[in-house]
Design a protein around this motif. Structure first.
Motif, PDB file in Angstrom:
ATOM      1  N   ARG A 164       0.837  -1.193   0.000  1.00 33.33           N
ATOM      2  CA  ARG A 164       0.000   0.000   0.000  1.00 33.33           C
ATOM      3  C   ARG A 164       0.879   1.253   0.000  1.00 33.33           C
ATOM      4  O   ARG A 164       2.027   1.223   0.464  1.00 33.33           O
ATOM      5  CB  ARG A 164      -0.932  -0.002   1.211  1.00 33.33           C
ATOM      6  CG  ARG A 164      -2.013  -1.081   1.149  1.00 33.33           C
ATOM      7  CD  ARG A 164      -3.038  -0.893   2.255  1.00 33.33           C
ATOM      8  NE  ARG A 164      -4.140  -1.848   2.094  1.00 33.33           N
ATOM      9  CZ  ARG A 164      -4.221  -3.003   2.717  1.00 33.33           C
ATOM     10  NH1 ARG A 164      -3.264  -3.363   3.573  1.00 33.33           N
ATOM     11  NH2 ARG A 164      -5.250  -3.806   2.508  1.00 33.33           N
ATOM     12  N   ARG A 177      -4.084   9.910   1.895  1.00 37.38           N
ATOM     13  CA  ARG A 177      -4.951   8.786   1.527  1.00 37.38           C
ATOM     14  C   ARG A 177      -4.104   7.532   1.333  1.00 37.38           C
ATOM     15  O   ARG A 177      -2.928   7.622   0.932  1.00 37.38           O
ATOM     16  CB  ARG A 177      -5.762   9.107   0.280  1.00 37.38           C
ATOM     17  CG  ARG A 177      -4.961   9.482  -0.943  1.00 37.38           C
ATOM     18  CD  ARG A 177      -5.884   9.811  -2.119  1.00 37.38           C
ATOM     19  NE  ARG A 177      -6.327  11.205  -2.093  1.00 37.38           N
ATOM     20  CZ  ARG A 177      -7.321  11.666  -2.846  1.00 37.38           C
ATOM     21  NH1 ARG A 177      -7.975  10.849  -3.649  1.00 37.38           N
ATOM     22  NH2 ARG A 177      -7.676  12.935  -2.795  1.00 37.38           N
ATOM     23  N   GLN A 196      -8.600   2.779  -3.865  1.00 41.66           N
ATOM     24  CA  GLN A 196      -8.573   3.484  -2.590  1.00 41.66           C
ATOM     25  C   GLN A 196      -9.622   2.807  -1.703  1.00 41.66           C
ATOM     26  O   GLN A 196     -10.819   3.064  -1.856  1.00 41.66           O
ATOM     27  CB  GLN A 196      -8.887   4.970  -2.772  1.00 41.66           C
ATOM     28  CG  GLN A 196      -8.694   5.773  -1.502  1.00 41.66           C
ATOM     29  CD  GLN A 196      -8.812   7.267  -1.740  1.00 41.66           C
ATOM     30  OE1 GLN A 196      -8.502   7.746  -2.842  1.00 41.66           O
ATOM     31  NE2 GLN A 196      -9.240   8.002  -0.731  1.00 41.66           N
ATOM     32  N   PRO A 197      -9.189   1.906  -0.812  1.00 45.83           N
ATOM     33  CA  PRO A 197     -10.138   1.054  -0.084  1.00 45.83           C
ATOM     34  C   PRO A 197     -11.290   1.788   0.573  1.00 45.83           C
ATOM     35  O   PRO A 197     -12.417   1.285   0.572  1.00 45.83           O
ATOM     36  CB  PRO A 197      -9.239   0.366   0.955  1.00 45.83           C
ATOM     37  CG  PRO A 197      -7.884   0.339   0.318  1.00 45.83           C
ATOM     38  CD  PRO A 197      -7.802   1.620  -0.448  1.00 45.83           C
ATOM     39  N   ASN A 198     -11.040   2.975   1.115  1.00 42.05           N
ATOM     40  CA  ASN A 198     -12.149   3.669   1.782  1.00 42.05           C
ATOM     41  C   ASN A 198     -13.137   4.289   0.805  1.00 42.05           C
ATOM     42  O   ASN A 198     -14.132   4.881   1.208  1.00 42.05           O
ATOM     43  CB  ASN A 198     -11.629   4.730   2.753  1.00 42.05           C
ATOM     44  CG  ASN A 198     -10.875   5.855   2.055  1.00 42.05           C
ATOM     45  OD1 ASN A 198     -10.753   5.875   0.832  1.00 42.05           O
ATOM     46  ND2 ASN A 198     -10.370   6.796   2.833  1.00 42.05           N
ATOM     47  N   ARG A 199     -12.867   4.120  -0.503  1.00 44.85           N
ATOM     48  CA  ARG A 199     -13.817   4.580  -1.522  1.00 44.85           C
ATOM     49  C   ARG A 199     -14.400   3.404  -2.308  1.00 44.85           C
ATOM     50  O   ARG A 199     -15.042   3.605  -3.337  1.00 44.85           O
ATOM     51  CB  ARG A 199     -13.134   5.567  -2.476  1.00 44.85           C
ATOM     52  CG  ARG A 199     -12.766   6.898  -1.846  1.00 44.85           C
ATOM     53  CD  ARG A 199     -12.060   7.814  -2.823  1.00 44.85           C
ATOM     54  NE  ARG A 199     -12.845   8.091  -4.017  1.00 44.85           N
ATOM     55  CZ  ARG A 199     -12.407   8.832  -5.039  1.00 44.85           C
ATOM     56  NH1 ARG A 199     -11.177   9.363  -5.004  1.00 44.85           N
ATOM     57  NH2 ARG A 199     -13.172   9.042  -6.088  1.00 44.85           N
ATOM     58  N   GLN A 201     -14.099  -0.669  -4.133  1.00 47.33           N
ATOM     59  CA  GLN A 201     -13.214  -1.561  -4.875  1.00 47.33           C
ATOM     60  C   GLN A 201     -12.961  -1.115  -6.313  1.00 47.33           C
ATOM     61  O   GLN A 201     -12.310  -1.830  -7.080  1.00 47.33           O
ATOM     62  CB  GLN A 201     -13.801  -2.974  -4.880  1.00 47.33           C
ATOM     63  CG  GLN A 201     -13.898  -3.605  -3.494  1.00 47.33           C
ATOM     64  CD  GLN A 201     -12.538  -3.714  -2.827  1.00 47.33           C
ATOM     65  OE1 GLN A 201     -11.619  -4.321  -3.390  1.00 47.33           O
ATOM     66  NE2 GLN A 201     -12.405  -3.123  -1.648  1.00 47.33           N
TER      67      GLN A 201
END
Length: 327
Positions: A164, A177, A196-199, A201
């Motif tokens: 990452r 981020r 961006q995992p928090n947004r 897949q």
């Protein structure tokens, strides 16, 4: 034996000695651009000239040849072309900001030079410099966006893991981020391809010139199982991705431009259709109307957009008839 054939035989012996499983007929055809029959004659000569040639039939019933002779490593074949190629590659990498790659290529180049006598090394360096100057490789012209070497180095490290990345993107005030790198698209404008995992897949593009800082983290992750960078890149004309614009693209080149257009690869999956009236139809599926428009403008009025309608409308009133030359 002709001198050129002797060179080929020595090269074949080196390949047979340095490749772990030896070399087969199909590989010889590709390496030397010869027919299957000529490849067979070359292996016959290999067995005749060298006493320790092993011919082994593999599980696929195809024969491979090996030369078990460490003395071949002492043969000093001229390395001018290899040194030229390494020098060109290292300067290109340094110009792109890929300093780690540039250093590795320079080490390989220096290793080849170190094997030569001082006289031959000086001559080779002089010849290589002359070739590079003649090719324009020392000062590459054309506009491009400069990339921050430290950022590019961190991205390459992340891709190697894969690890990452922690990015600061856009402005200094923007929050950091965490992204999962899947690839790098290099062009007149380069993009990091990542999740961006928090947004979610979805695969996203991040402009490399807008990444202010990047750090490779000691956190591995699993790449998307169905992701292919080659297929992903083929969805765009250049590097910009827009699913809403992805559609069949059809261009018609006028007879006076057909021969020139036929020399271009506009897209890796394009098809071309010559018309009875002398026109050339080019078809492919991609997005990125603005990048297409930039390119189409250079053809003046020698190309017409048939589809999609959005691209046709974008370029229709900007076709010129006063360009003196085709791209």
């Amino acid at each position: 034996m002709m001198f050129s054939k002797a060179q080929d035989l020595i090269r074949l012996a080196r390949l047979a000695a340095t490749r772990r499983t030896g070399i087969g007929l199909n590989e010889i055809c590709e390496e030397f651009a010869v027919s299957h029959r000529t490849a067979q004659r070359m292996t016959d000569a290999l067995e005749t000239v060298f006493t320790n040639v092993e011919a082994v039939d593999g599980p696929d019933r195809r024969r491979r040849w090996r030369v078990a002779d460490p003395m071949l490593d002492r043969l000093q074949i001229r390395q001018d072309t290899a040194i030229e190629a390494l020098e060109i590659a290292s300067r290109t990498a340094r110009g792109d900001g890929r300093l780690r790659h540039a250093a590795a290529l320079e080490d390989l180049r220096d290793g080849l030079l170190a094997r030569l006598t001082p006289k031959d090394a000086l001559r080779t360096e002089t010849d290589v410099e002359a070739v590079l100057l003649g090719m324009g490789s020392v000062t590459r012209s054309g506009p491009r966006v400069n990339l921050v070497p430290a950022v590019l180095d961190a991205v390459i490290e992340g891709l190697r893991g894969p690890f990452r990345l922690r990015l600061r993107y856009g402005t200094e005030e923007a929050p950091e981020r965490i992204v999962e790198p899947h690839g790098l698209l290099l062009g007149h404008r380069s993009y990091l391809v990542a999740r961006q995992p928090n947004r979610g897949q979805d695969i996203l593009n991040f402009r490399m010139d807008r990444i202010l800082s990047a750090q490779s983290l000691d956190e591995s992750f699993s790449l998307a199982s169905d992701f292919s960078l080659e297929d992903y890149a083929a969805q765009s004309f250049g590097v910009y991705q827009d699913p809403a614009q992805y559609d069949e693209v059809i261009w018609r080149f006028a007879p006076r431009a057909a021969a020139r257009a036929a020399e271009f690869c506009f897209h890796p999956k394009q098809t071309m259709e010559a018309q009875e009236d002398g026109c050339l139809i080019v078809r492919f599926r991609a997005a990125g109307w603005l990048e297409m428009a930039w390119h189409l403008y250079s053809w003046g009025d020698a190309v017409e957009v048939i589809a999609p309608e959005g691209l046709r409308s974008l370029v229709e009133h900007h076709r010129r008839s006063d360009f003196d030359a085709l791209p």
